[in-house]
Design a protein around this motif. Structure first.
Motif, PDB file in Angstrom:
ATOM      1  N   MET A 158    -101.169  81.517 -79.781  1.00  0.00           N
ATOM      2  CA  MET A 158    -100.730  80.925 -81.055  1.00  0.00           C
ATOM      3  C   MET A 158    -100.859  79.396 -81.061  1.00  0.00           C
ATOM      4  SD  MET A 158     -96.567  80.842 -80.965  1.00  0.00           S
ATOM      5  CE  MET A 158     -96.452  79.405 -82.025  1.00  0.00           C
ATOM      6  N   TRP A 159    -101.052  78.766 -79.901  1.00  0.00           N
ATOM      7  CA  TRP A 159    -101.070  77.306 -79.807  1.00  0.00           C
ATOM      8  C   TRP A 159    -102.498  76.762 -79.787  1.00  0.00           C
ATOM      9  CZ3 TRP A 159     -96.698  74.989 -80.769  1.00  0.00           C
ATOM     10  CH2 TRP A 159     -95.496  75.657 -80.493  1.00  0.00           C
ATOM     11  N   SER A 160    -102.671  75.597 -80.367  1.00  0.00           N
ATOM     12  CA  SER A 160    -103.968  74.916 -80.286  1.00  0.00           C
ATOM     13  C   SER A 160    -104.239  74.534 -78.837  1.00  0.00           C
ATOM     14  CB  SER A 160    -103.967  73.655 -81.173  1.00  0.00           C
ATOM     15  OG  SER A 160    -103.060  72.691 -80.682  1.00  0.00           O
ATOM     16  N   THR A 161    -105.470  74.690 -78.400  1.00  0.00           N
ATOM     17  CA  THR A 161    -105.811  74.247 -77.049  1.00  0.00           C
ATOM     18  C   THR A 161    -106.039  72.733 -77.030  1.00  0.00           C
ATOM     19  OG1 THR A 161    -108.095  74.829 -77.514  1.00  0.00           O
ATOM     20  CG2 THR A 161    -106.792  76.434 -76.296  1.00  0.00           C
ATOM     21  N   SER A 162    -106.423  72.175 -78.182  1.00  0.00           N
ATOM     22  CA  SER A 162    -106.552  70.722 -78.274  1.00  0.00           C
ATOM     23  C   SER A 162    -105.189  70.083 -78.499  1.00  0.00           C
ATOM     24  CB  SER A 162    -107.463  70.340 -79.440  1.00  0.00           C
ATOM     25  OG  SER A 162    -108.761  70.820 -79.216  1.00  0.00           O
ATOM     26  N   SER A 163    -105.110  68.809 -78.171  1.00  0.00           N
ATOM     27  CA  SER A 163    -103.897  68.044 -78.434  1.00  0.00           C
ATOM     28  C   SER A 163    -104.152  67.047 -79.553  1.00  0.00           C
ATOM     29  CB  SER A 163    -103.451  67.312 -77.169  1.00  0.00           C
ATOM     30  OG  SER A 163    -103.039  68.250 -76.192  1.00  0.00           O
ATOM     31  N   TYR A 164    -103.077  66.681 -80.228  1.00  0.00           N
ATOM     32  CA  TYR A 164    -103.156  65.776 -81.367  1.00  0.00           C
ATOM     33  C   TYR A 164    -102.145  64.652 -81.168  1.00  0.00           C
ATOM     34  CZ  TYR A 164    -105.956  69.576 -83.049  1.00  0.00           C
ATOM     35  OH  TYR A 164    -106.934  70.512 -83.150  1.00  0.00           O
ATOM     36  N   ASN A 165    -102.300  63.601 -81.974  1.00  0.00           N
ATOM     37  CA  ASN A 165    -101.536  62.380 -81.743  1.00  0.00           C
ATOM     38  C   ASN A 165    -100.338  62.252 -82.666  1.00  0.00           C
ATOM     39  OD1 ASN A 165    -103.425  61.528 -79.794  1.00  0.00           O
ATOM     40  ND2 ASN A 165    -104.751  60.703 -81.412  1.00  0.00           N
ATOM     41  N   LEU A 166     -99.278  61.674 -82.128  1.00  0.00           N
ATOM     42  CA  LEU A 166     -98.143  61.309 -82.961  1.00  0.00           C
ATOM     43  C   LEU A 166     -98.559  60.229 -83.947  1.00  0.00           C
ATOM     44  CD1 LEU A 166     -95.316  61.107 -80.252  1.00  0.00           C
ATOM     45  CD2 LEU A 166     -95.623  62.906 -81.978  1.00  0.00           C
ATOM     46  N   ASN A 167     -97.821  60.158 -85.055  1.00  0.00           N
ATOM     47  CA  ASN A 167     -97.992  59.093 -86.051  1.00  0.00           C
ATOM     48  C   ASN A 167     -99.417  59.014 -86.588  1.00  0.00           C
ATOM     49  OD1 ASN A 167     -95.230  58.261 -85.626  1.00  0.00           O
ATOM     50  ND2 ASN A 167     -95.943  57.411 -83.681  1.00  0.00           N
ATOM     51  N   THR A 168    -100.046  60.168 -86.692  1.00  0.00           N
ATOM     52  CA  THR A 168    -101.411  60.270 -87.218  1.00  0.00           C
ATOM     53  C   THR A 168    -101.414  61.368 -88.287  1.00  0.00           C
ATOM     54  OG1 THR A 168    -102.277  59.679 -85.058  1.00  0.00           O
ATOM     55  CG2 THR A 168    -103.818  60.711 -86.591  1.00  0.00           C
ATOM     56  N   THR A 169    -102.097  61.126 -89.399  1.00  0.00           N
ATOM     57  CA  THR A 169    -102.109  62.108 -90.479  1.00  0.00           C
ATOM     58  C   THR A 169    -103.239  63.117 -90.275  1.00  0.00           C
ATOM     59  OG1 THR A 169    -101.125  60.551 -92.041  1.00  0.00           O
ATOM     60  CG2 THR A 169    -102.329  62.420 -92.980  1.00  0.00           C
ATOM     61  N   TYR A 170    -102.882  64.378 -90.308  1.00  0.00           N
ATOM     62  CA  TYR A 170    -103.845  65.483 -90.210  1.00  0.00           C
ATOM     63  C   TYR A 170    -103.736  66.367 -91.453  1.00  0.00           C
ATOM     64  CZ  TYR A 170    -104.017  64.223 -85.267  1.00  0.00           C
ATOM     65  OH  TYR A 170    -104.170  63.533 -84.089  1.00  0.00           O
ATOM     66  N   LEU A 171    -104.839  67.021 -91.766  1.00  0.00           N
ATOM     67  CA  LEU A 171    -104.836  68.058 -92.801  1.00  0.00           C
ATOM     68  C   LEU A 171    -104.779  69.406 -92.093  1.00  0.00           C
ATOM     69  CD1 LEU A 171    -105.209  69.192 -95.688  1.00  0.00           C
ATOM     70  CD2 LEU A 171    -107.688  68.934 -95.370  1.00  0.00           C
ATOM     71  N   LEU A 172    -103.735  70.165 -92.370  1.00  0.00           N
ATOM     72  CA  LEU A 172    -103.585  71.500 -91.799  1.00  0.00           C
ATOM     73  C   LEU A 172    -103.743  72.554 -92.891  1.00  0.00           C
ATOM     74  CD1 LEU A 172    -102.583  69.933 -89.347  1.00  0.00           C
ATOM     75  CD2 LEU A 172    -100.625  71.488 -89.192  1.00  0.00           C
ATOM     76  N   VAL A 173    -104.275  73.702 -92.505  1.00  0.00           N
ATOM     77  CA  VAL A 173    -104.376  74.831 -93.425  1.00  0.00           C
ATOM     78  C   VAL A 173    -103.873  76.065 -92.689  1.00  0.00           C
ATOM     79  CG1 VAL A 173    -105.853  76.195 -94.935  1.00  0.00           C
ATOM     80  CG2 VAL A 173    -106.476  73.812 -94.412  1.00  0.00           C
ATOM     81  N   SER A 174    -102.834  76.679 -93.217  1.00  0.00           N
ATOM     82  CA  SER A 174    -102.378  77.955 -92.655  1.00  0.00           C
ATOM     83  C   SER A 174    -102.899  79.080 -93.540  1.00  0.00           C
ATOM     84  CB  SER A 174    -100.856  78.010 -92.576  1.00  0.00           C
ATOM     85  OG  SER A 174    -100.273  77.889 -93.857  1.00  0.00           O
TER      86      SER A 174
END
Ligand SMILES: [Ca+2]
Ligand SMILES: [Ca+2]
Ligand SMILES: [Ca+2]
Ligand SMILES: [Ca+2]
Length: 433
Positions: A158-174
Motif C-alpha cells: 500500500m506504500w509508495s516505494t519512492s519518498s517525497y519531500n516535506l513542505n512541497t506541493t504534490y498532486l495526488l489522485v486516489s
C-alpha cells in the motif's frame, strides 16, 4: 410483448449512462472560516481543531484547480468533515471514482495515518480509498493507499516505494475501482510532482485488490484528522471528484419540448442527451462527443470530453442517446460558438433565451425555452412522415422506450401526436450554420 421488452432494455441502457458528476473544491473562502460554513459537514471529533480555511492556497502548474483562493490545513487530531458529490458511482453503474487533490505536508510520523478518503453518499462510517502519509524514517514522506479496513494496512504494497519531500506541493489522485463480485475492489494512488497526463497513466501505488469488504456506493469526500501519534500535518487544496480521468466538463442546462412540463418546471423523466463539439468554422467538423443524463429536476447534465483542446466550439445537441432511438430536433448553440478551456469547460444554459440556440430555434414553453422534438425519423425536419410514424404506433398501442414517444411516458398516444402535428404544422426543423 417483444416491443415492450426491447423498450425496457433500451431504458436500462439509457439509465446506465451515468452522468460523470464532479465535486470541485478550491477553498475560495475567507481565511478563518469554518469549512462547515461552506458546504462541509463535521461528523467526528467535535469542535477540537475545527477544520478552517487557511492561507495560502496551493499551486501546481498545469492543474486547473491550482492557486484559486485558499486551502485547509489538517493537524494530528480533531474534527473530521465531509462534502457531498452528486455522482451515483457504485458497484453497478460506474467502474471507478477518482479524487484529485493537492497536498503539502509539514510533518509526518512513524506508522502514518490517513487524511483523505471517500465515504458512501449516505454514511460516515465506511472510509474507502484511504490516503495515508507516514515518515520514511529519513526526513521524507511515503504516501500510501488502502481500501477500507484497518486490516488493509498490513499489506506493505500500500506504500509508495519512492519518498517525497516535506513542505512541497504534490498532486495526488486516489482511485477506487468497483469490480464485479464481492470483496475484490481495487484502489490506486497516483503521485505527481509536475504535470498532469491527459490520459490515465500507470499508478504510483497499485492497483491493489484488497479482500476486505467492498463499498456499495461512494458519494462523499472526507478530510480526517487522525490519531495523534501517527497522523500527518498537511495542507489540502483543489479537491476534485470525478468518475473518469481528468476531462473537460460542460455543465449544460436544456429542456426538451415533449418532456418539459411547464406546471412542474421539470422533465417527465431523466433521459440521455448527446452533445457533439464542432469546430466553429466550416465545415464544422466534429471534434468530440459525450453523452450524459439530463436530470429531470435541474434540467442539467454534466458532459465530459476527453479529446477536446482549448478553442471555440459549437455544441450540437441530440436528444436522445446517439446514434439511435432519439427524436430531438438537432439544436446547435448560439451563433459564433463558445470559448472552451481544456479541463475547465464551461457552463451553458439553453433555456434562458431563444437565441441560446442557433437561429433562435427554440420554443417558449411556460417560463423557459425548450428545444424541439418530434423528428422521429431523424431527417432534420418534423413533417407528415414523423406524424404518420407516431399515428402507426398509436394504432398498434405501442409502448416502451420508442422514438415515437415524445413526452417520455413510454406510451404512444394522442399527447405524442400533438407534438408532431404541432411541429409539422409550424415547419419545425434543424437550423444549423
Ligand atoms: Ca485553493
Ligand atoms: Ca467488487
Ligand atoms: Ca422527420
Ligand atoms: Ca408518450
Amino acid at each position: 410483448m417483444k416491443r415492450a421488452l426491447l423498450g425496457f432494455i433500451m431504458l436500462c441502457m439509457a439509465v446506465s449512462v451515468s452522468a460523470q458528476q464532479r465535486l470541485a473544491e478550491n477553498f475560495d473562502y475567507p481565511v478563518g472560516d469554518s469549512l462547515g460554513a461552506h458546504g462541509w459537514t463535521s461528523f467526528s471529533g467535535g469542535a477540537t481543531n475545527r477544520l478552517l480555511v487557511t492561507s495560502p492556497g496551493l499551486s501546481y502548474a498545469g492543474y486547473p484547480l491550482s492557486g484559486i483562493g485558499n486551502a485547509t490545513t489538517l493537524t494530528t487530531t480533531g474534527q473530521d468533515a465531509y462534502t457531498q458529490f452528486t455522482s451515483s458511482a457504485d458497484s453497478t453503474n460506474a467502474k471507478a471514482v477518482y479524487a484529485f487533490f493537492l497536498v503539502n505536508v509539514s510533518s509526518v510520523q512513524n506508522g502514518g495515518d490517513y487524511f483523505l478518503a471517500f465515504l458512501p453518499g449516505t454514511s460516515t462510517t465506511f472510509y474507502s480509498a484511504r490516503v495515508f502519509a507516514r515518515s520514511n524514517g529519513a526526513g521524507g514522506i511515503n504516501f500510501g493507499i488502502a481500501k477500507s479496513s484497518p486490516q488493509d494496512t498490513l499489506n506493505a504494497a500500500m506504500w509508495s516505494t519512492s519518498s517525497y519531500n516535506l513542505n512541497t506541493t504534490y498532486l495526488l489522485v486516489s482511485k477506487y475501482e468497483f469490480r464485479p463480485g464481492a470483496s475484490n475492489d481495487a484502489v490506486s494512488l497516483f503521485i505527481f510532482s509536475s504535470g498532469l497526463p491527459v490520459t490515465e497513466p500507470a499508478p504510483t501505488v497499485g492497483p491493489i485488490a484488497f479482500t476486505s469488504g467492498d463499498a456499495f456506493s461512494l458519494g462523499r469526500v472526507a478530510l480526517r484528522q487522525g490519531v495523534a501519534t501517527r497522523a500527518p500535518g498537511i495542507t489540502v487544496d483543489g479537491i476534485l471528484a470525478t468518475t473518469s480521468w481528468f476531462t473537460t466538463v460542460l455543465n449544460v442546462k436544456l429542456a426538451v419540448q415533449g418532456l418539459y412540463n411547464e406546471g412542474s418546471g421539470q422533465h417527465s423523466v431523466n433521459d440521455s442527451v448527446t452533445i457533439y463539439l464542432r469546430n466553429n468554422t466550416t465545415p464544422y467538423a466534429i471534434v468530440d462527443s459525450s453523452t450524459a443524463v439530463v436530470d429531470k429536476v435541474s434540467l442539467r447534465g454534466l458532459f465530459e470530453f476527453a479529446n477536446v483542446t482549448s478553442g471555440n466550439y459549437y455544441m450540437d445537441v441530440r436528444y436522445r442517446k446517439s446514434p439511435v432511438f432519439r427524436n430531438g430536433v438537432t439544436t446547435w448553440s448560439r451563433t459564433g460558438g463558445e470559448a472552451l478551456t481544456q479541463y475547465n469547460g464551461f457552463s451553458y444554459d439553453f433555456t434562458d433565451a431563444a437565441n441560446k440556440a442557433y437561429g433562435d430555434n427554440q420554443l417558449l414553453k411556460g417560463a423557459i425555452y425548450v428545444t424541439y422534438n418530434g423528428d422521429v425519423n431523424q431527417d432534420g425536419t418534423v413533417d407528415a412522415s414523423d406524424a404518420s410514424a407516431v399515428d402507426n404506433d398509436i394504432s398498434n398501442f405501442a409502448s416502451g422506450y420508442l422514438n415515437t414517444d415524445l413526452n417520455g411516458d413510454e406510451f404512444i398516444d394522442a399527447s405524442d401526436a400533438a407534438v408532431t402535428d404541432n411541429n409539422a404544422f409550424n415547419f419545425v426543423g434543424s437550423v444549423t450554420p
